[in-house]
Design an enzyme around this catalytic site. Structure first.
Site, PDB file in Angstrom:
ATOM      1  N   ARG A 240      33.008  37.592  38.802  1.00  0.00           N
ATOM      2  CA  ARG A 240      31.730  38.031  39.378  1.00  0.00           C
ATOM      3  C   ARG A 240      31.360  39.430  38.889  1.00  0.00           C
ATOM      4  O   ARG A 240      30.208  39.689  38.537  1.00  0.00           O
ATOM      5  CB  ARG A 240      31.759  37.991  40.907  1.00  0.00           C
ATOM      6  CG  ARG A 240      31.805  36.572  41.460  1.00  0.00           C
ATOM      7  CD  ARG A 240      31.885  36.563  42.967  1.00  0.00           C
ATOM      8  NE  ARG A 240      33.092  37.258  43.387  1.00  0.00           N
ATOM      9  CZ  ARG A 240      33.336  37.687  44.615  1.00  0.00           C
ATOM     10  NH1 ARG A 240      32.449  37.494  45.571  1.00  0.00           N
ATOM     11  NH2 ARG A 240      34.455  38.304  44.912  1.00  0.00           N
TER      12      ARG A 240
ATOM     13  N   ASN B  53      30.988  33.415  44.889  1.00  0.00           N
ATOM     14  CA  ASN B  53      31.996  32.353  44.872  1.00  0.00           C
ATOM     15  C   ASN B  53      31.571  31.236  45.810  1.00  0.00           C
ATOM     16  O   ASN B  53      31.004  31.498  46.878  1.00  0.00           O
ATOM     17  CB  ASN B  53      33.355  32.878  45.333  1.00  0.00           C
ATOM     18  CG  ASN B  53      34.029  33.755  44.304  1.00  0.00           C
ATOM     19  OD1 ASN B  53      33.700  33.720  43.129  1.00  0.00           O
ATOM     20  ND2 ASN B  53      34.985  34.548  44.744  1.00  0.00           N
TER      21      ASN B  53
END
Length: 97
Positions: A18, A36
Site C-alpha cells: 500500500r 487491504n
C-alpha cells in the site's frame, strides 16, 4: 480524467504494497485510495488521465517484496479525490449483534 477500481491479488499484504502504491501514485499525480481487503487482496481507486493510469498500473509490479498474481481493472464513474490515501481497515469480523 478517468477513475478505475483496481483489485490486486497475490502476496500484496504485509509487504509494504500500500505504501509503495501510494508513492507511485504521488509521483504520477494520481489521486485515490488504497486499502487491504479481508480476502487478502488490495483494492485501489485511482483517478488520472488514461495514459497516466496505465503507467501507474504497470509500475505497481515494481513494488519490492510484493508478488502480484493478477490485476483486475474496472472503469467506474469519475470520482475526485484529494491526494492519495492509504485506508487502514479493521480486518477482524465483528460478531456482536
Amino acid at each position: 480524467m478517468k477513475t478505475v477500481e483496481i483489485i490486486i491479488s497475490g502476496r500484496v499484504q504485509k509487504v509494504g504494497f500500500r505504501a509503495c502504491a501510494r508513492k507511485i501514485a504521488m509521483d504520477l499525480n494520481v489521486t485515490g485510495t488504497v486499502m487491504n481487503l479481508t480476502d487478502g487482496k488490495v483494492q485501489i481507486f485511482a483517478t488520472a488521465e488514461p495514459m497516466v493510469l496505465e503507467k501507474f498500473i504497470s509500475m505497481l509490479y515494481s513494488c519490492p517484496r510484493a508478488v502480484i498474481r493478477d490485476i483486475k481493472t474496472t472503469d467506474i464513474f469519475v470520482k475526485e479525490y484529494v491526494g492519495f490515501s492509504v485506508i487502514k481497515c479493521d480486518n477482524r469480523i465483528n460478531t456482536s449483534r
